[in-house]
Design a protein around this motif. Structure first.
Motif, short mmCIF file in Angstrom:
data_model
loop_
_atom_site.label_atom_id
_atom_site.label_comp_id
_atom_site.label_asym_id
_atom_site.label_seq_id
_atom_site.Cartn_x
_atom_site.Cartn_y
_atom_site.Cartn_z
N ILE A 8 14.72 -24.25 29.68
CA ILE A 8 14.88 -24.62 28.24
C ILE A 8 16.39 -24.49 28.08
CG2 ILE A 8 14.84 -23.41 25.83
CD1 ILE A 8 12.33 -24.46 27.11
N VAL B 216 7.83 -18.18 28.04
CA VAL B 216 7.79 -19.78 27.24
C VAL B 216 6.44 -20.06 26.98
CG1 VAL B 216 8.24 -22.09 27.32
CG2 VAL B 216 10.08 -20.19 28.12
N ASN C 175 11.16 -21.27 33.74
CA ASN C 175 10.89 -21.93 32.31
C ASN C 175 12.13 -21.39 31.29
OD1 ASN C 175 8.00 -23.54 32.14
ND2 ASN C 175 7.32 -21.68 33.27
N ASN D 1 5.38 -22.74 24.67
CA ASN D 1 5.36 -24.03 24.09
C ASN D 1 6.82 -24.51 24.38
OD1 ASN D 1 6.03 -26.50 22.23
ND2 ASN D 1 3.91 -26.05 21.92
N ARG D 2 7.14 -25.55 25.38
CA ARG D 2 8.45 -25.86 25.74
C ARG D 2 9.03 -26.67 24.72
NH1 ARG D 2 11.77 -29.87 27.66
NH2 ARG D 2 13.08 -29.27 29.40
N HIS D 3 8.50 -27.53 24.03
CA HIS D 3 8.97 -28.39 22.82
C HIS D 3 9.55 -27.42 21.64
CE1 HIS D 3 9.82 -31.53 20.05
NE2 HIS D 3 9.02 -30.97 18.91
N VAL E 190 12.46 -25.18 23.05
CA VAL E 190 13.82 -25.89 23.09
C VAL E 190 14.26 -26.12 21.64
CG1 VAL E 190 14.73 -28.13 23.29
CG2 VAL E 190 13.33 -27.29 25.27
N SER F 233 18.17 -27.66 29.45
CA SER F 233 17.93 -28.81 28.33
C SER F 233 18.72 -29.15 27.58
CB SER F 233 16.71 -28.62 27.66
OG SER F 233 16.67 -27.45 26.78
#
Length: 216
Positions: free
Chosen positions: A158, A35, A154, A37-39, A42, A161
């Motif tokens: 994701i 991962v 991570n 970039n988390r945003h 997701v 979420s």
């Protein structure tokens, strides 16, 4: 590079059928299994999951996450246990697996062992199914794919979420090989290549034994 979700259904005869598929560009959210970039990751997973739900006509809440990263280590270790009763029982298999797993541990890494290759020996003789076999020592030869804990944590975040449960993490080079090889293939010797857009996995077998795996 994409985030992909596949939904499968097991039939009454044990066969597994693909019933839904969804994909979405990762847009840099996930690269080489890590991962970035988390945003963005997701968003990509949410889009792929919803597309898979629509395609299948059902919704799922339990996910198996495939991992194929160049940071993975391919390790083969052995575990032994004495057969005090003189016969192999289920708890002996668990003890031998656990012993092999403990020997394989490296700092900061975690074993992926739910989908793996394992061999069994009783008193140094190879057996397909050791349950009920008489002898003195049970030995397990097991393959472990070790992945950094950061990668697993991570990816899990994701998936969770979107209110999904991670059933397990699966090392894809092994899963690919087990999905298409016969025992005869493994006996003769074979290398299975899993070509992806950003990485290629390989698993090599000979004489029914796994020689190693790698992701490039």
């Amino acid at each position: 590079r994409e985030v992909r979700v596949r939904i499968a259904q097991r039939a009454s005869d044990g066969a597994v059928r693909l019933i839904g598929y969804g994909g979405a560009p990762s847009r840099g959210g996930v690269q080489d299994g890590v991962v970035q970039n988390r945003h963005t990751a997701v968003q990509a997973f949410r889009t792929a999951l919803e597309a898979a739900h629509k395609s299948a006509g059902v919704r799922v809440s339990t996910i198996f996450c495939g991992i194929s990263t160049r940071d993975a280590l391919s390790i083969i270790r052995e575990g032994k246990v004495s057969l005090t009763s003189g016969i192999t029982e289920l708890e002996h298999l668990d003890e031998a697996r656990h012993h092999a797993e403990q020997v394989a541990l490296n700092a900061g890494m975690r074993n992926l062992s739910s989908v793996t290759s394992q061999e069994w020996y009783v008193d140094n003789h190879r057996v397909e199914d050791p349950l009920g076999i008489r002898g003195s020592v049970l030995q397990a030869r097991m393959h472990f794919a070790q992945v950094p804990g950061m990668v697993i944590d991570n990816l899990r975040a994701i998936i969770e979420s979107q209110d999904c449960i991670v059933e397990d993490m699966v090392y894809t080079p092994i899963a690919t090989a087990l999905g298409c090889l016969t025992p005869e293939d493994m006996k003769l010797g074979v290398a299975v290549l899993d070509f992806g857009q950003s990485s290629t996995g390989i698993a090599v077998y000979h004489d029914r034994s796994i020689l190693g795996t790698k992701t490039f």
